[in-house]
Scaffold this motif. Structure first.
Motif, PDB file in Angstrom:
ATOM      1  N   THR A 122      82.093  91.771 -50.674  1.00 25.34           N
ATOM      2  CA  THR A 122      81.165  91.996 -49.559  1.00 25.34           C
ATOM      3  C   THR A 122      80.829  90.682 -48.872  1.00 25.34           C
ATOM      4  O   THR A 122      80.838  90.586 -47.636  1.00 25.34           O
ATOM      5  CB  THR A 122      79.870  92.658 -50.073  1.00 25.34           C
ATOM      6  OG1 THR A 122      80.190  93.936 -50.626  1.00 25.34           O
ATOM      7  CG2 THR A 122      78.864  92.835 -48.955  1.00 25.34           C
ATOM      8  N   ALA A 123      80.547  89.647 -49.658  1.00 20.28           N
ATOM      9  CA  ALA A 123      80.190  88.348 -49.086  1.00 20.28           C
ATOM     10  C   ALA A 123      81.352  87.721 -48.329  1.00 20.28           C
ATOM     11  O   ALA A 123      81.174  87.134 -47.261  1.00 20.28           O
ATOM     12  CB  ALA A 123      79.721  87.412 -50.195  1.00 20.28           C
ATOM     13  N   VAL A 124      82.547  87.842 -48.872  1.00 23.94           N
ATOM     14  CA  VAL A 124      83.721  87.287 -48.192  1.00 23.94           C
ATOM     15  C   VAL A 124      83.943  87.994 -46.855  1.00 23.94           C
ATOM     16  O   VAL A 124      84.220  87.349 -45.832  1.00 23.94           O
ATOM     17  CB  VAL A 124      84.963  87.407 -49.098  1.00 23.94           C
ATOM     18  CG1 VAL A 124      86.235  87.059 -48.322  1.00 23.94           C
ATOM     19  CG2 VAL A 124      84.826  86.498 -50.318  1.00 23.94           C
ATOM     20  N   ALA A 125      83.814  89.307 -46.842  1.00 21.94           N
ATOM     21  CA  ALA A 125      83.999  90.062 -45.598  1.00 21.94           C
ATOM     22  C   ALA A 125      82.955  89.707 -44.554  1.00 21.94           C
ATOM     23  O   ALA A 125      83.234  89.739 -43.352  1.00 21.94           O
ATOM     24  CB  ALA A 125      83.964  91.563 -45.903  1.00 21.94           C
ATOM     25  N   GLU A 126      81.752  89.368 -44.992  1.00 21.60           N
ATOM     26  CA  GLU A 126      80.673  89.020 -44.070  1.00 21.60           C
ATOM     27  C   GLU A 126      80.816  87.645 -43.441  1.00 21.60           C
ATOM     28  O   GLU A 126      80.141  87.336 -42.454  1.00 21.60           O
ATOM     29  CB  GLU A 126      79.325  89.074 -44.808  1.00 21.60           C
ATOM     30  CG  GLU A 126      78.862  90.455 -45.190  1.00 21.60           C
ATOM     31  CD  GLU A 126      77.593  90.430 -46.011  1.00 21.60           C
ATOM     32  OE1 GLU A 126      76.986  91.499 -46.206  1.00 21.60           O
ATOM     33  OE2 GLU A 126      77.197  89.325 -46.471  1.00 21.60           O
TER      34      GLU A 126
END
Length: 282
Positions: A122-126
């Motif tokens: 999730t953090a990487v995609a954000e």
């Protein structure tokens, strides 16, 4: 063939010491490493300071690090909260870390492997503009679960690759994996993910880390983590030993004719400085 060494004493080294080094002392260590020719430094960890008080002050540290065009700093994060803190602090390279074993994942990240990796994804995609590197703890041996099957290691590395992460470091967190064991697991994941660059993060329980380096270099691995002075360990991995010492790694590689760009005499001075900074913090 040149080898790239990332010194992790400011993060992995200090996190397991019984003292908290002030930010000013950490800046002095960074300056000494840079002066010795170290060009890749893992400088901080954006984790809960209540759990790892040695890493408090990461936001204050980053802007005070020596600004050199050819020096790259990375920071570590275990979850989306840590990634957001790192991004807000201006980190340009973030090492997102998950465990290959469920026992260490629960102890280190407070959740099972899949949940930890989901949070990281999730953090990487954000944050598509941030450079992410993968790190996998207990890649070979876990203090809770024993030997880690190569298939379990591949499952996590594949998740990182699916996020678009193309550089992954595999950690022998305890320092007890044999060179043959590391070589087998490394060959397994490299064969499955040929477009991913793998490196090694080695601890040194039985003095065998350099034998592992030798086998890895022969296999074409060109990235290694180490810590000046051999400091380090994992507070959440019982029995973890110190990191492979950067000075030992550099001397070994130079003896093999492998360039590193690091000056051994200046590096010895940096190690002496680290000892002094730790003594003053006691």
């Amino acid at each position: 063939m040149a080898v790239t060494i990332t010194d992790v004493v400011l993060r992995d080294g200090l996190q397991d010491e019984p003292v908290v080094v002030p930010v000013a002392g950490r800046v002095r260590i960074a300056e000494a490493l840079v002066a010795a020719g170290v060009r890749h430094i893992e400088a901080a960890s954006f984790v809960d300071p209540r759990r790892v008080p040695q890493m408090a002050g990461a936001e204050e540290l980053l802007p005070r690090l020596p600004d050199r065009e050819n020096v790259r700093y990375s920071v570590l994060a275990l979850n989306a909260r840590g990634v957001r803190r790192a991004v807000e602090a201006g980190a340009e390279e973030i090492v997102v870390v998950a465990s290959a074993s469920p026992g260490h994942s629960r102890a280190n990240a407070g959740r099972d492997v899949d949940a930890a990796v989901d949070d990281i994804a999730t953090a990487v995609a954000e944050n598509p503009g941030v450079r992410f590197v993968g790190g996998i703890s207990t890649a070979f041996v876990c203090p809770f679960d024993g030997d880690v099957p190569p298939s379990a290691l591949l499952a996590v590395t594949r998740r990182f690759a699916d996020m678009g992460i193309r550089r992954i470091g595999l950690a022998d967190t305890l320092g007890t994996a044999t060179p043959a064991q590391v070589s087998r697991s490394l060959a397994f994941v490299r064969n499955a993910l040929p477009d991913t660059e793998f490196g090694l993060h080695l601890h040194n329980a039985h003095g065998q880390a350099l034998s592992t380096v030798s086998a890895a270099v022969d296999a074409g691995i060109t990235r290694f983590d180490s810590a000046a002075g051999g400091y380090g360990g994992c507070p959440f991995a019982p029995g973890a030993h110190g990191n492979l010492a950067t000075e030992d790694l550099v001397a070994y590689l130079h003896a093999r004719g492998v360039p590193t760009g690091i000056d051994e005499r200046a590096l010895a001075g940096a190690v002496a400085l680290i000892k002094d900074v730790l003594a003053r913090a006691a």
